[in-house]
Structure formats: C-alpha cells, structure tokens
Design an enzyme around this catalytic site. Structure first.
Site, short mmCIF file in Angstrom:
data_model
loop_
_atom_site.label_atom_id
_atom_site.label_comp_id
_atom_site.label_asym_id
_atom_site.label_seq_id
_atom_site.Cartn_x
_atom_site.Cartn_y
_atom_site.Cartn_z
N LYS A 3 0.85 -1.20 0.00
CA LYS A 3 0.00 0.00 0.00
C LYS A 3 0.88 1.24 0.00
O LYS A 3 1.87 1.30 0.72
CB LYS A 3 -0.89 -0.01 1.25
CG LYS A 3 -1.73 1.24 1.46
CD LYS A 3 -1.04 2.23 2.38
CE LYS A 3 -1.58 3.64 2.16
NZ LYS A 3 -0.69 4.66 2.72
N THR A 14 5.54 5.80 3.44
CA THR A 14 4.18 5.44 3.91
C THR A 14 3.73 4.24 3.11
O THR A 14 2.87 4.32 2.25
CB THR A 14 3.16 6.56 3.69
OG1 THR A 14 3.64 7.73 4.33
CG2 THR A 14 1.82 6.22 4.33
N GLU A 100 0.25 9.70 -6.11
CA GLU A 100 -0.74 10.78 -6.03
C GLU A 100 -0.66 11.68 -7.27
O GLU A 100 0.37 12.31 -7.52
CB GLU A 100 -0.51 11.61 -4.76
CG GLU A 100 -0.96 10.84 -3.52
CD GLU A 100 -0.64 11.55 -2.23
OE1 GLU A 100 -1.30 11.23 -1.23
OE2 GLU A 100 0.26 12.41 -2.21
N ASN A 222 -2.48 17.31 -2.29
CA ASN A 222 -1.64 17.65 -1.14
C ASN A 222 -1.74 19.11 -0.71
O ASN A 222 -1.14 19.50 0.30
CB ASN A 222 -0.19 17.29 -1.45
CG ASN A 222 -0.01 15.79 -1.46
OD1 ASN A 222 -0.20 15.16 -0.44
ND2 ASN A 222 0.27 15.23 -2.64
#
Lengths: 227, 227
Positions: A3, A14, A100, A222
């Site tokens: 993930k 992350t 992202e 973001n």
C-alpha cells in the site's frame, strides 16, 4: 500486498508491504532475500521525494510447502531470493503507478556510472526533480532538465561524455543536443509509460529507479485537502 | 541586481546577480565579503530544489568613493562586508518572492541543531519538501510534514525533543502535538508570508533558508509550456 500513494521515497515510506511464501526459509534466509530485494526495488522508487515516518516491508515464510529448511547458503536459496526480488519489484512499481496525481509511469536508468551508488544518485536526482517531473507531465523530451539533474546529483559526470535517450528517442550524445523529430517525441511522450536512459560513460555501473510525473492533481491532493 | 524565477536552489542557480559598490575594496576583500554573504543568502534559497547549470554572483568595487584600498584585514572591511551581506540577503529573498507560481514567501529557521550544517540540512529538507510546500499553498499548519522532513534530512534529531512553531502558532513541543486554534492558524496561513521555526533542542546552531510554496501555477509554468 503493498500500500502506498504519496509521501513515497521508501527508506521505507508510507508504505506497507507484506510478502508471504510457503517456502521453508529460515529467518536468516528471509532476512537475506528481503534485504537484497528491497535495496533494488522498494528503495528505488519515489513519488515525491518525501519519506514517511512509518513504513515496513515484511516477508513471512510459513514452510507450508514442506521440505528442508532453506538457509542463505543452500542451493535452493537463489531461486527463492530471485522470486522475492521479482515480487518486490512488481509491488514497488505498482506503488509508483498509483502515485498521487500520477499520469505517467517513468523508468529512469543510469548506466556507465563510476559506481552503483553514483548511478542511483543520478537516477534519483532525475526522478525527484520537479522540473523533470513537470516536463514529463507536459509531454516534453526535455533532456536539458535531465542534464541539470545529473549535474546536481553529486555523481561523477563528464559534461562532454553523457548520452540521454528520452522515451526511446536519442536527444543528447556526448553532452550535445541531437536533432530529433518533434512529432515522434510528442507521440512517444503521450504514452503512459516513459523511459529515460542516461549513459554517463565514466564507469561500469548502473541503476534503475521508478517514479511518476508531477501534475496539477498532486498539488490538489496535497494542497487543497482542507477545502 | 539579480534575476531568477524557477530552477532555483543556488549553488548557484539560473540566477544572475550583480552587486556594485564605490568602496575601494581590494579584489581579496571583494572575494572575502561576497563568499561570506553568498553562503548565507543566495545559497540559502530554494524555489524547487533544482539547481541550474549557469549562474553567477559578481561584486564589482569601483573605488569611486575614494580613500585607501580596503583589504580583508582592515577595520573598514567589516562594515562593507556587512552591507554586502544585507544586499545579498534582500536580493536572494526577492528571487524567492518571484519564484515560479509562488503565492507565499516562506522563511524556515532551524535552531538548536548539532551544527550549522545540520541546521541547514533540516531547513532545506523542509523548504524542498513537496508535501510541506503544498501544505503551505493549501493554508494548512501541517507540522507532521515538517517532522517528516527533518526526520529524512540526515540532521541529528531527537524525536522526543523538537518543537515546531508554524506561522507563529506553536503546533508541536517535545515531538508531541499541541492543541491550537484552527481559525487562528487559518488566518495566519492566509498571509503571504509564512514563518516556520523548528527547535531541535540537540545543540547550539541555527540556519535560516527562504522558499516559496508549490502551486498549480508552478506545474502549469513547467509542465504546460509547450501547449
């Protein structure tokens, strides 16, 4: 299983990655196989150069396949370690594709480096450069920005020696611009997968890292998350 | 006089800076005053972490003011060097205010570092972080991203000791979140100038760097320039 989405430049990031096998690996064998694989897979991706505070990659071996326990010195270790490497590479690249705001998947290879560390420095300098990432978002084979990135990377670079092949199109040889077909370049850069290959011509070593482009959507995710 | 907009993390960058004085500085005095000033002014700004291939900062002393030549060891050198530092600082900050797509001017100060180099590493890690820059663009006092940046910077950090004051609002003390007024934070971050002050509490040294936020406009300027 893995993930991740932003805050990705694993060291780790992350990123949560779990790999299971039924091979009867000893814990030393798990450790050796995973460390070798992670160094050239999860630790060679970057979405935004930002490194998370919490991340992990775990390999669990149940031994369910039966047979003798496999230690790092055993003949069976090589093929299993190779399989772990393949799985790590696939998961790492999937994380980048899911970056992202990503619209492009980018593979950056630096060859002809003085050391593997230098190759990695130069490749990450390209992959982390906001100017390279926005050029790819905009579909421009901007090899000048690639030259800028390798120049600032700290790797040994001979300004009169390096070649850049951008999306399959030779754009620079011996540090000098090559003429190329703008339409062909635009077509190549319109694809969702873009390769950048740099040959530094100063040594024998190479490294490949994976990244994505920098888009409006990255800034929205973001920057505008509070509105 | 100075010029710059993107590709700015001087070492130097796409930056042209010319400073003139009528003080009768020797060439050694020019060199000493300019190197000292540049190290803590032009070399402490970043727009996008990308370093140009062509940049310069020149100090020319005509001697038109008359008087004895001023060498580095002379009493008159200190005040002139201080004036050069002030001018370099103002020009450097003007470059950041003019950064590509910039909507905010950001001053990042790291105190309590183990060395000035560590303070600079940590401050640049914050200033170059896409996640910190987009949070500032979005008006969020996101001290967690600041913690991430100092953690990846390579500087000596004690996770249980550092404080973060974001736009004048204490957001973190001893590595732990502080309650703060969200409305006051939103108002403070709506201003065009944002300060981030980190105290690492591990040593005596500090450094300040200047940067801007990362906006849609940065992506447009650097991604959509071919359309």
């Amino acid at each position: 299983m893995a993930k991740g989405s932003g805050m990705i430049k694993p060291n780790m990031a992350t990123m949560l990655a779990y790999i299971t096998t039924d091979a009867p690996l000893t814990s030393e064998a798990c450790d050796a196989a995973l460390r070798a694989a992670v160094g050239r897979t999860f630790n060679r991706i970057t979405v935004d150069s930002d490194t998370s505070t919490n991340d992990m990659c775990v390999l669990m071996a149940s031994g369910g396949a039966g047979g003798e326990a496999i230690a790092p010195a055993d003949a069976a270790f090589g093929p299993v370690a190779q399989a772990v490497h393949l799985v790590c590479g696939e998961l790492a690249r999937m994380i980048v594709r899911d970056g992202e705001g990503a619209t492009k998947f980018v593979e950056v290879t630096v060859r002809g480096a003085a050391s593997e560390h230098d190759a990695e420095l130069a490749a990450f300098a390209i992959a982390d450069s906001p100017l390279c990432k926005t050029a790819i978002f905009g579909g421009d084979a901007n090899w000048g920005r690639v030259a800028m990135a390798i120049g600032k990377s700290g790797a040994c670079v001979d300004p009169g020696a390096f070649d850049v092949v951008f999306a399959g199109i030779p754009t620079c040889a011996g540090g000098a611009a090559l003429p190329f077909d703008e339409d062909a370049a635009a077509a190549a850069l319109a694809r969702h997968e873009v390769d950048i290959v740099v040959d530094l011509h100063v040594g024998p070593d190479s490294a490949t890292v994976w990244t994505c482009d920098l888009s409006y959507e990255y800034v929205r995710i973001n920057g505008d998350y509070r509105s």
